[in-house]
Design an enzyme around this catalytic site. Structure first.
Site, PDB file in Angstrom:
ATOM      1  N   ARG A 171      -5.941  75.995 -21.244  1.00 40.92           N
ATOM      2  CA  ARG A 171      -5.555  75.123 -22.376  1.00 40.92           C
ATOM      3  C   ARG A 171      -5.350  75.928 -23.662  1.00 40.92           C
ATOM      4  NH1 ARG A 171      -5.203  73.045 -18.429  1.00 40.92           N
ATOM      5  NH2 ARG A 171      -6.223  71.181 -17.630  1.00 40.92           N
ATOM      6  N   SER A 220      -8.791  64.114 -21.685  1.00 42.41           N
ATOM      7  CA  SER A 220     -10.069  64.806 -21.933  1.00 42.41           C
ATOM      8  C   SER A 220     -10.159  65.244 -23.390  1.00 42.41           C
ATOM      9  CB  SER A 220     -10.187  66.036 -21.037  1.00 42.41           C
ATOM     10  OG  SER A 220     -10.295  65.624 -19.701  1.00 42.41           O
ATOM     11  N   GLU A 290     -10.417  69.792 -26.884  1.00 42.65           N
ATOM     12  CA  GLU A 290      -9.099  70.107 -26.311  1.00 42.65           C
ATOM     13  C   GLU A 290      -8.034  69.415 -27.164  1.00 42.65           C
ATOM     14  OE1 GLU A 290      -8.731  69.567 -22.059  1.00 42.65           O
ATOM     15  OE2 GLU A 290      -6.647  68.921 -22.267  1.00 42.65           O
TER      16      GLU A 290
HETATM   17  C1  LIG Z   1      -4.464  59.408 -20.101  1.00 45.06           C
HETATM   18  C2  LIG Z   1      -4.258  60.874 -20.398  1.00 45.06           C
HETATM   19  C3  LIG Z   1      -4.466  61.810 -19.396  1.00 45.06           C
HETATM   20  C4  LIG Z   1      -4.268  63.179 -19.650  1.00 45.06           C
HETATM   21  N1  LIG Z   1      -4.472  64.064 -18.627  1.00 45.06           N
HETATM   22  C5  LIG Z   1      -4.240  65.391 -18.864  1.00 45.06           C
HETATM   23  C6  LIG Z   1      -4.420  66.347 -17.800  1.00 45.06           C
HETATM   24  O1  LIG Z   1      -4.723  66.019 -16.657  1.00 45.06           O
HETATM   25  N2  LIG Z   1      -4.206  67.642 -18.101  1.00 45.06           N
HETATM   26  C7  LIG Z   1      -3.841  68.072 -19.342  1.00 45.06           C
HETATM   27  O2  LIG Z   1      -3.645  69.277 -19.533  1.00 45.06           O
HETATM   28  N3  LIG Z   1      -3.687  67.188 -20.344  1.00 45.06           N
HETATM   29  C8  LIG Z   1      -3.879  65.871 -20.143  1.00 45.06           C
HETATM   30  N4  LIG Z   1      -3.717  64.982 -21.173  1.00 45.06           N
HETATM   31  C9  LIG Z   1      -3.413  65.494 -22.526  1.00 45.06           C
HETATM   32  C10 LIG Z   1      -1.909  65.614 -22.868  1.00 45.06           C
HETATM   33  O3  LIG Z   1      -1.127  64.730 -22.083  1.00 45.06           O
HETATM   34  C11 LIG Z   1      -1.389  67.046 -22.704  1.00 45.06           C
HETATM   35  O4  LIG Z   1      -2.080  67.950 -23.533  1.00 45.06           O
HETATM   36  C12 LIG Z   1       0.106  67.157 -22.991  1.00 45.06           C
HETATM   37  O5  LIG Z   1       0.556  68.442 -22.653  1.00 45.06           O
HETATM   38  C13 LIG Z   1       0.463  66.875 -24.444  1.00 45.06           C
HETATM   39  O6  LIG Z   1       1.876  66.722 -24.520  1.00 45.06           O
HETATM   40  P1  LIG Z   1       2.547  65.894 -25.699  1.00 45.06           P
HETATM   41  O7  LIG Z   1       4.019  65.993 -25.564  1.00 45.06           O
HETATM   42  O8  LIG Z   1       1.980  64.532 -25.760  1.00 45.06           O
HETATM   43  O9  LIG Z   1       2.061  66.765 -26.943  1.00 45.06           O
HETATM   44  P2  LIG Z   1       1.482  66.238 -28.333  1.00 45.06           P
HETATM   45  O10 LIG Z   1       0.180  65.537 -28.101  1.00 45.06           O
HETATM   46  O11 LIG Z   1       2.535  65.526 -29.074  1.00 45.06           O
HETATM   47  O12 LIG Z   1       1.169  67.640 -29.031  1.00 45.06           O
HETATM   48  C14 LIG Z   1       0.116  68.472 -28.538  1.00 45.06           C
HETATM   49  C15 LIG Z   1       0.231  69.845 -29.203  1.00 45.06           C
HETATM   50  O13 LIG Z   1       1.440  70.462 -28.769  1.00 45.06           O
HETATM   51  C16 LIG Z   1       2.245  70.823 -29.894  1.00 45.06           C
HETATM   52  N5  LIG Z   1       3.645  70.659 -29.517  1.00 45.06           N
HETATM   53  C17 LIG Z   1       4.250  69.543 -29.023  1.00 45.06           C
HETATM   54  N6  LIG Z   1       5.543  69.797 -28.766  1.00 45.06           N
HETATM   55  C18 LIG Z   1       5.761  71.083 -29.125  1.00 45.06           C
HETATM   56  C19 LIG Z   1       6.907  71.941 -29.099  1.00 45.06           C
HETATM   57  N7  LIG Z   1       8.108  71.508 -28.660  1.00 45.06           N
HETATM   58  N8  LIG Z   1       6.783  73.216 -29.535  1.00 45.06           N
HETATM   59  C20 LIG Z   1       5.576  73.672 -29.984  1.00 45.06           C
HETATM   60  N9  LIG Z   1       4.458  72.911 -30.026  1.00 45.06           N
HETATM   61  C21 LIG Z   1       4.558  71.632 -29.603  1.00 45.06           C
HETATM   62  C22 LIG Z   1       1.824  69.868 -31.002  1.00 45.06           C
HETATM   63  O14 LIG Z   1       2.118  70.412 -32.276  1.00 45.06           O
HETATM   64  C23 LIG Z   1       0.337  69.744 -30.725  1.00 45.06           C
HETATM   65  O15 LIG Z   1      -0.372  70.822 -31.294  1.00 45.06           O
HETATM   66  C24 LIG Z   1      -3.884  63.608 -20.944  1.00 45.06           C
HETATM   67  C25 LIG Z   1      -3.652  62.655 -21.956  1.00 45.06           C
HETATM   68  C26 LIG Z   1      -3.835  61.306 -21.692  1.00 45.06           C
HETATM   69  C27 LIG Z   1      -3.575  60.302 -22.777  1.00 45.06           C
END
Ligand SMILES: Cc1cc2nc3c(=O)[nH]c(=O)nc-3n(C[C@H](O)[C@H](O)[C@H](O)COP(=O)(O)OP(=O)(O)OC[C@H]3O[C@@H](n4cnc5c(N)ncnc54)[C@H](O)[C@@H]3O)c2cc1C
Length: 297
Positions: A171, A220, A290
């Site tokens: 992560r 998480s 995280e």
């Molecule tokens: C129900 C649920 C289950 C989940 N299960 C998992 C799991 O099993 N494993 C896991 O790893 N995560 C899990 N997550 C967390 C999350 O889905 C991940 O971390 C995911 O990768 C975040 O993607 P996002 O597009 O929503 O990013 P955001 O939440 O919008 O952003 C997260 C970070 O990424 C940065 N970011 C976003 N886009 C870019 C870009 N294009 N360039 C540079 N930086 C960027 C943002 O600035 C921020 O710091 C879960 C979340 C939920 C709600």
């Protein structure tokens, strides 16, 4: 100053956009300026027009973000519903733009007979967010498949970078330079003819038994400490169900915190701090969030 920049980009720019509309916890104050680009050229033009001192924050599907109630100053760039092309480059290589939903990568790779990509179905975010977080699920991890990434800097200039330029861990992703954001990536998989969409459904059904899927959460909250599980430590500290305002530690999975409807970011942050300090007092282990906590209180 940022408001002047917004002119010329039509409804793709919104002022004081509540970020609670763009996060899976449904909390967060406004972005001073919120921009949802039409395409790469639009994005580059917008970045070029920004003064050099305006803070920039990127957001995908907001599934790993706690935005504080005071919101984010400067500009928030959203890839939701845009930059979403996904193509097969060769026998085993796939190229996706940052706004592609991870679940789509999982589904499409199965159709192409490529894998293992099913794990992407467990990540409710974009490819850009998965690259920033090195998101992983069901034993798979994003950066195991990255061969190169495309980035853009604050001057609107695009770059291609190799995987070896990034320091990647659990992560954690350290870019070679600050202020470059992901606009796409080339991912490599193995040939897996005969893979079936049911495999994804089975994984998701299994997860639904142990996690509060469908409720407002960020997945998480804490990373797992070496050799242990944050959920085990939180549960053993007696924190399941512990509540602050309308937020509580999930009864189903102790590393999830649920917004039951009217929690504010301050409630969630207070609860995160309470869990952290209690686990440290009881077990002597310091947990690390995280979830990315950003913005003004
Ligand atoms: C129900 C649920 C289950 C989940 N299960 C998992 C799991 O099993 N494993 C896991 O790893 N995560 C899990 N997550 C967390 C999350 O889905 C991940 O971390 C995911 O990768 C975040 O993607 P996002 O597009 O929503 O990013 P955001 O939440 O919008 O952003 C997260 C970070 O990424 C940065 N970011 C976003 N886009 C870019 C870009 N294009 N360039 C540079 N930086 C960027 C943002 O600035 C921020 O710091 C879960 C979340 C939920 C709600």
């Amino acid at each position: 100053m940022t408001l002047a920049v917004a002119a010329g980009f039509g409804t793709r720019v919104r002022r004081r956009e509540p970020l609670s509309r763009h996060t899976s916890w449904h909390v967060g104050g406004p972005a001073e300026v919120f921009f949802n680009p039409r395409d790469r050229a639009d994005l580059a033009a917008f970045l070029r027009a920004l003064p050099g001192d305006v803070p920039i924050y990127w957001i995908g599907l907001g599934s790993n973000l706690l935005v504080r109630d005071g919101g984010l100053p400067g500009v928030v760039i959203s890839t939701h519903g845009t930059l979403d092309s996904l193509e097969r480059l060769s026998e085993t290589a796939v190229r996706g733009e940052a706004g592609v939903a991870c679940a789509r990568i999982a589904r499409q790779c199965i159709k192409w007979g490529l894998g293992p990509a099913e794990f992407f179905a467990g990540i409710p975010g974009t490819l850009g967010g998965a690259l920033a977080m090195n998101a992983g699920a069901f034993g798979g991890e994003t950066w195991r498949h990255v061969t190169e990434v495309e980035t853009i800097d604050r001057h609107g200039t695009e770059h291609v970078r190799q995987r070896s330029e990034y320091r990647v861990g659990y992560r954690k992703v350290e870019p070679p330079v600050p202020e470059e954001w992901f606009i796409g990536a080339t991912l490599s998989f193995e040939r897996r003819p005969g893979a079936h969409p049911d495999e994804v459904q089975k994984l998701l059904a299994r997860r639904k038994q142990t996690q509060p899927i469908g409720e407002w959460s960020c997945g998480s909250v804490f990373t797992n400490p070496p050799g242990d599980h944050a959920a085990r430590l939180i549960e053993a500290a007696g924190l399941k169900g512990y509540r602050v305002g309308d937020a509580s530690v999930s009864d189903k999975h102790a590393n999830f915190i649920i917004n039951h409807g009217t929690a504010r970011a301050a409630d969630l942050e207070r609860l995160i701090e309470h869990v952290r300090s209690t686990v440290e007092r009881v077990h002597g282990v310091r947990l690390h969030p995280e979830v990315r906590i950003v913005g003004v209180p």
